[in-house]
Design an enzyme around this catalytic site. Sequence first.
Site, PDB file in Angstrom:
ATOM      1  N   PHE B  39     -44.166  -6.645   1.096  1.00 51.18           N
ATOM      2  CA  PHE B  39     -44.209  -5.365   0.384  1.00 51.18           C
ATOM      3  C   PHE B  39     -44.642  -4.272   1.340  1.00 51.18           C
ATOM      4  O   PHE B  39     -45.701  -4.385   1.977  1.00 51.18           O
ATOM      5  CB  PHE B  39     -45.188  -5.442  -0.800  1.00 51.18           C
ATOM      6  N   ALA B  76     -48.563  -8.216   1.297  1.00 55.74           N
ATOM      7  CA  ALA B  76     -48.539  -6.759   1.163  1.00 55.74           C
ATOM      8  C   ALA B  76     -49.083  -6.174   2.456  1.00 55.74           C
ATOM      9  O   ALA B  76     -50.071  -6.664   3.008  1.00 55.74           O
ATOM     10  CB  ALA B  76     -49.390  -6.313  -0.026  1.00 55.74           C
ATOM     11  N   CYS B  77     -48.428  -5.144   2.954  1.00 53.10           N
ATOM     12  CA  CYS B  77     -48.833  -4.538   4.216  1.00 53.10           C
ATOM     13  C   CYS B  77     -50.213  -3.900   4.078  1.00 53.10           C
ATOM     14  O   CYS B  77     -50.427  -3.036   3.223  1.00 53.10           O
ATOM     15  CB  CYS B  77     -47.831  -3.477   4.653  1.00 53.10           C
ATOM     16  N   VAL B  78     -51.137  -4.311   4.928  1.00 53.63           N
ATOM     17  CA  VAL B  78     -52.516  -3.843   4.801  1.00 53.63           C
ATOM     18  C   VAL B  78     -52.622  -2.350   5.109  1.00 53.63           C
ATOM     19  O   VAL B  78     -53.367  -1.628   4.440  1.00 53.63           O
ATOM     20  CB  VAL B  78     -53.469  -4.688   5.686  1.00 53.63           C
ATOM     21  N   ALA B  81     -51.206  -0.457   2.181  1.00 59.85           N
ATOM     22  CA  ALA B  81     -52.083  -0.624   1.019  1.00 59.85           C
ATOM     23  C   ALA B  81     -53.344   0.220   1.162  1.00 59.85           C
ATOM     24  O   ALA B  81     -53.819   0.830   0.197  1.00 59.85           O
ATOM     25  CB  ALA B  81     -52.441  -2.093   0.834  1.00 59.85           C
TER      26      ALA B  81
END
Lengths: 136, 116
Positions: B39, B76-78, B81
């Site tokens: 994501f 999910a891309c940190v 995010a």
Amino acid sequence: MRTVLTDVKKIMCTVRRAPHGSIYVQEGLEAALIVAAYGAEVSLVFMDDGVFALKRGQDTQELGTKGFAAAYGALMDHDIQCVLVDRHAMAVRGMTEADLLSIGQDAETGELRWPRVVEAGEIAALMAEQHSILSF
Amino acid sequence: MKIAVCIGEGPYNHEAADSAYHFIRAALDRGHQIQGIFFYHDGVHNVNALMEPPQDERHMANRWSALGATGIHIVACVTAAKRRGAMEQVAHVELAGLGQLAMMTIQADRLVCFGD
């Protein structure tokens, strides 16, 4: 972390959107740099409204955004040598080669590097060679 | 075939994540392997643990969590995010860097991206 891969994959990142109306281009360039850091052979292609991302003299100060010009300077550090821009997309948007920004300096000679203006056919041929294409 | 999936738009507002979900279910039904799901951009909101849609609507985050529970690697891309304050993920979803997108793209036979 850098992973050594015996089988180098060709991955193209296309930039097709204008640079500052959304975050896609900024986060797309971040992705291109990381994919290159993981050992893929990355090509970066600017087409459609994405050609505006290569316009020199961008100033985001009055937009209140940080801008991402620094990412261009990092392309050479990440060994992204193939940076192409679609000639037709530039032409229909009134851009010429004189409008392009530099994408860093050659590490040895210090010479400025520039995106290479190419025909759509060359981009298509390169696309056909890719393992994957990420579009931003 | 090993397939990696990248999703770049948020939930409910856009069909990208729904299309991706249905694509993944169909691919699994046909015996393909999902190398990973990443994501990015507003896509990170799809796995936000704080979402609470009306009960008669699909719960998109729980749907991804259920897929993750089957062993599919979901990330999910940190950085994306953190930008968006979406740091609490549902179970079976990992928060990690773009390197995960790079690795799953390199290791998969195909990358399929969903977004605008």
